[in-house]
Design an enzyme around this catalytic site. Structure first.
Site, PDB file in Angstrom:
ATOM      1  N   ASP A 536       0.869  -1.283   0.196  1.00 49.94           N
ATOM      2  CA  ASP A 536       0.119   0.043   0.195  1.00 49.94           C
ATOM      3  C   ASP A 536       0.845   1.197   0.112  1.00 49.94           C
ATOM      4  O   ASP A 536       2.150   1.189   0.441  1.00 49.94           O
ATOM      5  CB  ASP A 536      -1.066   0.002   1.337  1.00 49.94           C
ATOM      6  CG  ASP A 536      -1.992   1.135   1.230  1.00 49.94           C
ATOM      7  OD1 ASP A 536      -2.785   1.145   0.362  1.00 49.94           O
ATOM      8  OD2 ASP A 536      -1.662   2.154   1.953  1.00 49.94           O
ATOM      9  N   GLU A 538       1.020   5.766   0.633  1.00 55.52           N
ATOM     10  CA  GLU A 538       0.332   7.129   1.162  1.00 55.52           C
ATOM     11  C   GLU A 538       1.041   7.972   0.245  1.00 55.52           C
ATOM     12  O   GLU A 538       2.240   7.912  -0.030  1.00 55.52           O
ATOM     13  CB  GLU A 538       0.533   7.262   2.680  1.00 55.52           C
ATOM     14  CG  GLU A 538       0.118   6.089   3.548  1.00 55.52           C
ATOM     15  CD  GLU A 538      -1.317   5.787   3.516  1.00 55.52           C
ATOM     16  OE1 GLU A 538      -2.122   7.015   3.071  1.00 55.52           O
ATOM     17  OE2 GLU A 538      -1.993   5.065   3.830  1.00 55.52           O
ATOM     18  N   HIS A 587      -3.772  10.295   6.297  1.00 59.10           N
ATOM     19  CA  HIS A 587      -2.865   9.543   6.978  1.00 59.10           C
ATOM     20  C   HIS A 587      -2.250  10.084   7.908  1.00 59.10           C
ATOM     21  O   HIS A 587      -1.471   9.440   8.590  1.00 59.10           O
ATOM     22  CB  HIS A 587      -2.026   9.096   5.659  1.00 59.10           C
ATOM     23  CG  HIS A 587      -1.444  10.365   4.974  1.00 59.10           C
ATOM     24  ND1 HIS A 587      -0.794  11.370   5.500  1.00 59.10           N
ATOM     25  CD2 HIS A 587      -1.542  10.589   3.465  1.00 59.10           C
ATOM     26  CE1 HIS A 587      -0.385  12.237   4.515  1.00 59.10           C
ATOM     27  NE2 HIS A 587      -1.074  11.878   3.277  1.00 59.10           N
ATOM     28  N   ASP A 682      -2.326  -0.663   6.362  1.00 58.49           N
ATOM     29  CA  ASP A 682      -3.237  -1.116   5.283  1.00 58.49           C
ATOM     30  C   ASP A 682      -2.734  -2.567   4.434  1.00 58.49           C
ATOM     31  O   ASP A 682      -3.693  -3.060   4.186  1.00 58.49           O
ATOM     32  CB  ASP A 682      -3.335   0.087   4.277  1.00 58.49           C
ATOM     33  CG  ASP A 682      -4.220   1.017   4.991  1.00 58.49           C
ATOM     34  OD1 ASP A 682      -4.727   0.757   5.760  1.00 58.49           O
ATOM     35  OD2 ASP A 682      -4.546   2.047   4.232  1.00 58.49           O
TER      36      ASP A 682
END
Length: 722
Positions: A536, A538, A587, A682
């Site tokens: 994942d 960000e 986030h 995540d």
């Protein structure tokens, strides 16, 4: 046909049905009436046509409402409850099926939940019985695991494909020191379950050591070998290799067959550097002070003459003072500086000479297709050699003899000569000049598809030995003689009884012994057999095409159906641009947290190595992959492996669910959400979700990677682009 399509069809059918019904009834009445009645009826209805259509529309609306309510209660709701029931059946999730709908449907759902609870109770009882039965086994495994963790050496177990099956914490720490990005991957891009050991070690070197092990097993002596190698980061490792026998402990295997190998690693970089510096210092002190000592000695002898003039006597005293002062300065200087003109010695390992000759015969016959014979080999001689580089040199020389002088056969002779051993490679045929021999010694070794930066002379100097050519004129033969250091003979031992297992280490998965990547094409591999990197990202914002950048990558690995929580990748990056305030709210990563972090150009190669040879998995993967693909031109890295998206797979399995957000899927599947909106958090949730989806896909007949990709491509969400 999906429930939504059936609802649309039913909604359109209601007004059509009403119109057709009214038209049919009116037509029948109209035919049955006489002309006078028709005229009278037309006069009555003409002013009221609008009112009739209003009543007809109201009737249609009411009918549609009834149909939609019936569809919701008796079609859509049962379909959604059926999906939840299938999840309950396939995953055993603790979340029961939601109770809703008519009393009959509620009663059915309550019965399903009761059955599921009863099954769960039975499973818990069986699991408790299994735990009780395995207590003694687990206790023994824990003892072995404790011993494993206390080992000061790094231990790695591999199958014959070179895939890692086991490693302990010391090995992980050592590979962290070898990593180009230790903060991000912690060595995970180099060492991990299912990863290839050949990312660190030269395959030819490992194959040579494995061949030596097999040869020793065939001869019934201790099947352990050693070699020394350098890593790409310049570290020097001493490696001890032992076999994993296919039959388990105490099994005698015919033909030297093994099912894998164990590597014990020692980082000897500092020891070797220390030894080299010591040797350099000793050389500097001995050679540098030799002339000074000679001058002091000569001056001291001159002072013994009683009739020596005072002027000369003082001059000789000055010579002694100057030389002693120079020796003192040299001693001080060598404490911090060493001559760099000396060539470092390579660490050598002890090896039976007969094994070295046998290995040379096999290698030459295989790679050069040149027959070999033994002329005289002392079976009791032991050598101190780097067998890999020495075999390269012997094969190179045999190749040059065969290629340039058409030599049809070479013979080997191995005899003692004091503290040295003479290894001779003998041939018959055309003589060669000294200049030719010298050129062969000095050129880098390249032959039969192999290339080495070393020359034959480099190899000989590694062994602190010598090489020259001699001729036997009477027998019309010549030979290369290589003088090598002898070693103290070792006593041959019986093949040891290897333990059946090394206990429970910190990271392990022995199911991989039967795994071969070359067995099938990747697309036709079952999903349960593949290795995955679940990741994942960000980002600074939601628009990769408009300059938004990745600020964090998190990833975990799934190997052989197991989530490896200990093998994680996590790294913050400086994007070189401001953060979108709305993204920060999601986030929680601020500009201060990114200050001083590496750029993505530094981190992406480490992540690329971490994800090598795996299938990529992400939730809403199109978004994350778009960011990675935009960096391909700048970094020269391509993420061209297959990609699976848990959002698309969820839509394939649960088409009637209202939401396919990660939280919604996790709740449906009974996966606990921890660390949401952090990259590695995540990634962990996505990995748990993916593992829960695999058996649900199998229930739909989606078993292989190809089937999963084709099914996902048919999903509505697959049309989303970034």
């Amino acid at each position: 046909m999906s429930p939504r399509a059936r609802l649309t069809l039913a909604t359109l059918a209601v007004p059509v049905f009403l119109l057709l019904t009214v038209a049919a009834v009116g037509g029948i009445l109209w035919v049955d009436l006489s002309a006078e009645e028709r005229h009278a009826l037309a006069g009555l209805l003409a002013p009221r046509v609008g009112l009739m259509f209003v009543f007809l529309a109201l009737a249609a609306v009411c009918a549609i409402a009834v149909v939609r309510q019936l569809h919701r209660n008796y079609v859509a709701l049962p379909a959604r409850l059926a999906e939840e029931a299938r999840v309950l059946l396939s995953t055993g999730a603790a979340r029961p099926v939601g109770v809703a709908g008519s009393p009959e449907v509620r009663a059915l759902v309550e019965t399903i939940n009761a059955l599921a609870e009863h099954r769960r109770s039975l499973e818990d009882d069986v699991a408790e019985r299994i735990r009780a039965a395995m207590n003694s086994v687990e206790e023994e495994k824990n003892r072995l695991a404790a011993l494993m963790s206390e080992l000061t050496q790094s231990v790695i177990v591999c199958n014959l494909e070179g895939r890692v099956l086991l490693y302990n914490g010391h090995a992980r720490q050592q590979f962290r020191a070898l990593s180009d990005a230790p903060a991000a991957a912690g060595g995970g891009e180099l060492l991990g379950l299912g990863r290839s050991i050949y990312t660190v070690f030269d395959r030819a070197l490992v194959d040579h050591a494995l061949e030596t092990v097999r040869h020793r097993l065939q001869r019934g002596i201790q099947a352990v070998t050693h070699f020394v190698t350098t890593t790409r980061s310049g570290q020097l490792l001493r490696v001890q290799m032992a076999p994993v026998l296919p039959g388990g402990a105490g099994t005698v295997v015919a033909g030297g067959e093994v099912s894998g190998f164990i590597l014990l690693l020692d980082n000897i970089t500092r020891n070797f550097e220390t030894e080299s510096r010591r040797d350099q210092m000793l050389h500097t002190l001995t050679e540098g002070n030799r002339a000074a000592l000679a001058n002091v000695r000569a001056a001291a002898e001159m002072l013994d003459y009683a009739d020596l003039q005072e002027e000369l006597r003082e001059r000789f005293r000055k010579v002694i003072r100057d030389e002693v002062q120079a020796m003192s300065q040299l001693l001080d200087r060598t404490a911090t500086e060493f001559a760099d003109s000396l060539k470092a010695r390579w660490p050598l390992e002890e090896m039976l000479g007969a094994d070295l000759v046998a290995a040379a015969q096999r290698r030459i016959e295989q790679m050069v297709s040149l027959p070999t014979k033994l002329e005289e080999v002392d079976e009791g001689l032991w050598l101190k050699v780097d067998s890999f580089s020495l075999l390269q040199a012997l094969t190179y020389l045999a190749h040059r003899l065969s290629d340039e002088f058409e030599v049809r056969e070479v013979r080997f002779r191995l005899v003692p000569n004091g503290r040295l051993v003479h290894l001779d490679m003998i041939w018959s045929g055309q003589a060669m000049s000294t200049e030719t021999v010298m050129s062969w010694e000095l050129e880098a070794m390249q032959f039969a598809g192999e290339s080495s930066p070393l020359s034959v002379r480099d190899v000989i100097e590694r062994h602190d030995g010598e090489m020259w050519m001699e001729r036997e004129k009477v027998r019309h033969r010549a030979f290369f003689r290589i003088a090598l250091p002898a070693a103290v003979p070792q006593v041959a031992q019986e093949v040891p009884a290897y333990p059946a297992g090394e206990g429970r280490p910190e990271y392990y998965d022995f199911d991989l012994f039967s795994w071969s990547e070359r067995s099938r094409a990747l697309d036709d591999r079952p999903l349960a057999e593949l290795a995955y990197t679940v990741f994942d990202t960000e980002t600074t914002g939601l628009n990769p095409s408009q300059g938004d950048e990745i600020i964090q990558i998190g990833a975990v690995r799934i190997v052989n159906g197991k989530l490896l929580r200990g093998e994680a990748f996590e790294q913050l990056m400086d994007p070189g641009r401001p953060l979108d305030p709305e993204s920060v709210k999601v986030h929680g990563i601020t500009a201060d947290m990114l200050a001083g972090r590496p750029a993505i150009a530094t981190v992406l190669p480490a992540f690329h190595a971490f994800a090598a040879d795996t299938v990529l998995v992400a939730h809403n993967a199109a978004f994350d992959m778009r960011f990675l693909q935009l960096k391909e031109a700048a970094t020269g890295l391509r993420f061209d492996q297959p990609v699976l998206d848990t959002l698309l797979l969820s839509a394939v399995i649960h088409p009637n669910q209202e939401s396919h957000r990660l939280e919604a899927i996790a709740e449906l599947l009974g996966v606990e959400v921890v660390g949401r909106h952090t990259a590695v958090g995540d990634a962990l949730v996505t990995a748990e979700v993916f593992l829960a989806l695999v058996p649900l896909l199998a229930a739909k007949g989606i078993v292989t990677l190809r089937q999963a990709r084709e099914a996902a491509e048919q999903s509505y969400y697959a049309r989303v682009r970034y």
